[in-house]
Write an enzyme that holds these catalytic residues in place. Structure first.
Site, short mmCIF file in Angstrom:
data_model
loop_
_atom_site.label_atom_id
_atom_site.label_comp_id
_atom_site.label_asym_id
_atom_site.label_seq_id
_atom_site.Cartn_x
_atom_site.Cartn_y
_atom_site.Cartn_z
N LYS A 193 -3.52 4.33 -12.52
CA LYS A 193 -2.40 3.44 -12.81
C LYS A 193 -2.95 2.01 -12.68
O LYS A 193 -3.27 1.55 -11.58
CB LYS A 193 -1.25 3.69 -11.84
CG LYS A 193 0.07 3.04 -12.26
CD LYS A 193 0.15 1.61 -11.78
CE LYS A 193 1.50 0.97 -12.14
NZ LYS A 193 1.52 -0.47 -11.78
N SER A 234 -0.73 -3.68 -0.84
CA SER A 234 0.08 -4.21 0.25
C SER A 234 0.55 -3.11 1.19
O SER A 234 0.64 -1.94 0.81
CB SER A 234 1.29 -4.94 -0.31
OG SER A 234 2.20 -4.03 -0.90
N GLY A 290 4.02 -1.74 -0.26
CA GLY A 290 3.89 -0.82 -1.39
C GLY A 290 3.17 0.45 -1.02
O GLY A 290 3.56 1.55 -1.43
N GLU A 323 -5.55 1.74 1.63
CA GLU A 323 -6.02 0.58 2.40
C GLU A 323 -4.95 -0.48 2.27
O GLU A 323 -4.66 -0.96 1.18
CB GLU A 323 -7.36 0.08 1.86
CG GLU A 323 -7.94 -1.05 2.68
CD GLU A 323 -8.71 -2.04 1.83
OE1 GLU A 323 -8.32 -3.22 1.83
OE2 GLU A 323 -9.66 -1.61 1.15
N CYS A 369 -9.77 -8.27 1.49
CA CYS A 369 -9.14 -7.45 2.52
C CYS A 369 -9.82 -7.62 3.87
O CYS A 369 -9.24 -7.26 4.89
CB CYS A 369 -9.14 -5.98 2.10
SG CYS A 369 -10.67 -5.43 1.37
N GLU A 389 -1.01 -9.84 8.63
CA GLU A 389 -1.84 -10.46 7.61
C GLU A 389 -1.04 -11.43 6.74
O GLU A 389 0.08 -11.12 6.32
CB GLU A 389 -2.45 -9.37 6.72
CG GLU A 389 -3.32 -9.91 5.59
CD GLU A 389 -3.83 -8.82 4.67
OE1 GLU A 389 -4.93 -8.97 4.14
OE2 GLU A 389 -3.10 -7.81 4.49
#
Length: 505
Positions: free
Chosen positions: A182, A240, A243, A263, A300, A388
């Site tokens: 996707k 995120s 999500g 992650e 990240c 974060e």
């Protein structure tokens, strides 16, 4: 070589359009229209992946290695066009896209070499003991086998290395698993040109076309349908926390729950121990400033939190950091949404009991660094400061003493990385900190900075939740292949029926 996207999905070897479309939002250049996928597209791609598994999942490792190298070759053949469209969509500089393309093809070639060696199969054999008493032992052989079709979600911050042909796709294909990707709506053209490269490699090597499909969408429907489709046996995701957690919950709620390798987020704390601070404050400050602002802070492994024991030397550190950060020009963030989220996160931090060290104007998709300063008591009392902020924002935390530094480390959630800066005289404190950091992170660094993830056998890019949803896995390095394998034991099975990986070396 220029590239104009056609905006279609690739499903089992066919480029397919849909009635519903969305428009890209490039940092500069021309916007393009793309087909938005539907549940029917997801179903067709997943069924094709299942059909492909019956041949690809049982194909020789050598054939899969050749296929991976062919994908790398096709990506390299499109190098100029990839750089052009990638810079337009993301605003990333050419050098960054060129380096990321190198990492992407390097990952593919690394996994090709890795599966040829065969050590990842973890082959085991307990020979039969027919004369053992009181009961004989059967002949037992074990090997790792591919799990089936895998869904992969492209990442916003790595349009190449963590997206269409990134580490998740490379490791799944290496394992023998067909992939349905996707694509991320932040860079649909970049995703499409990489899908074309994979399609070309499929045609060149005569691989079943269902081994790879590529779907586009700027909504959540396609992703939801993909993780819920019964043919999908695992999901790889970089994105995120919000999500990723939603998709993780969907995977767990399926009639057949499947693993979700996500992650999700990390502040990657850096602990500067007293002697290192006293002896190397300026050098560490400059290095931290560079790591904090690398890629507009959109890595990240961005080191968002810095912990030191309160000392006058911190003032020298802050002065050196300010000097380095004021030289950083505003950088274009990957999407307008990411830029808006950065401003919102920065505003939330500014409203907490913190002191402003450096602030910068941020407008549109541009971001410049922010740094704040607080004490250990305030940090421990405000868990919202532990989260974060995706962008170039740093928080300096002054611990009152060694015990509070350890308390701060214990209070943090799971991380991708934790870093110690220490000199020889700091070893005793570092020894006390290490057991805490081992429980918090997948990778621990000394006297460096976490940005710059090496793609290698020993790399671990993962960690306790919320850094990732599976602390026993990594999304970078050759160990990543283990996510898409499962052990199968063969008891007294004749050699003629065993998989070639157990009989062919």
């Amino acid at each position: 070589m220029s590239f104009t996207p056609h905006g279609k999905h690739l499903i089992a070897g066919n480029w397919t359009a849909s009635d519903k479309t969305f428009t890209s939002m490039p940092a500069h250049g021309t916007a393009h229209s793309f087909s938005a996928g539907t549940a029917n597209h997801v179903h067709a791609a997943c069924e094709a992946a299942e059909e492909a598994f019956w041949s690809y999942g049982y194909s020789p490792r050598e054939a899969r290695a050749t296929f991976l190298n062919a994908i790398a070759d096709e990506i390299d053949a499109r190098a100029e066009a990839i750089t052009q469209i990638g810079t337009e969509e993301t605003g990333l500089p050419e050098a960054r896209l060129q380096g990321e393309r190198g990492r992407t093809v390097g990952q593919l070639r690394l996994f090709a070499t890795h599966i040829q060696k065969g050590a990842y199969l973890d082959r085991r054999h307990d020979e039969a003991l027919p004369d053992r008493t009181p009961l004989p032992r059967p002949d037992l052989k074990m090997v790792q086998r591919p799990i089936g079709p895998v869904a992969v979600f492209g990442a916003s911050n790595f349009p190449l290395a963590f997206s269409t042909a990134g580490g998740d796709t490379a490791s799944a294909l290496a394992a023998g698993c067909p992939v349905v990707v996707k694509g991320h709506p932040a860079h649909p053209s970049t995703g499409e040109i990489i899908a074309e490269a994979i399609h070309a490699a499929i045609q060149k090597e005569g691989v079943h076309p269902g081994v790879f499909s590529f779907l586009q969408s700027n909504g959540t429907d396609v992703g939801t349908a993909l993780v819920q489709h019964p043919r999908i046996k695992a999901v790889g995701f970089t994105g995120s926390l919000r999500g990723g957690r939603a998709l993780y919950d969907l995977c767990a709620a399926r009639p057949e729950p499947i693993p979700f390798f996500g992650e999700l987020g990390s502040v990657n704390p850096v602990f500067i121990l007293p002697n290192a601070l006293s002896n190397r404050a300026e050098a560490i400050a400059k290095g931290w400033a560079g790591s904090l602002t690398m890629g507009a802070g959109q890595f990240c492994t961005n080191p968002g939190i810095l912990v030191m024991i309160d000392d006058p030397a911190i003032d020298g550190f802050i002065s050196a950091a300010k000097d380095a950060l004021t030289e950083v020009q505003p950088q274009t963030m990957l999407t307008e949404g990411i830029a808006e989220a950065f401003r919102a996160g920065q505003s939330d931090v500014a409203e907490a009991p913190v002191k402003e060290v450096i602030a910068s104007p941020c407008e549109g998709r541009a971001a410049a660094p922010f740094v704040y300063d607080t004490d250990g008591d305030t940090f421990l009392a405000n868990p919202s400061l532990h989260h974060e902020v995706f962008g170039p924002l740093g928080l300096i935390v002054r611990a009152s003493d060694e015990d509070q530094m350890a308390d701060i480390a214990r209070a943090l959630e799971g991380q991708l990385t934790c870093t110690l800066h220490l000199d020889e005289a700091d070893v005793a404190l570092g020894t006390c900190m290490m057991p805490i950091l081992e429980r918090k992170a997948g990778r621990i660094l000394a006297n460096g900075f976490p940005t710059g993830v090496e793609v290698a056998d020993a790399m671990v890019h993962g960690g306790p939740y919320p850094a990732s949803t599976n602390f026993g896995a990594t999304s970078v390095g050759t160990l990543a292949i283990r996510r898409f394998l499962r052990p199968v034991c063969y008891q007294d099975i004749p050699d003629a029926l065993l998989p070639g990986d157990l009989t062919g070396g």
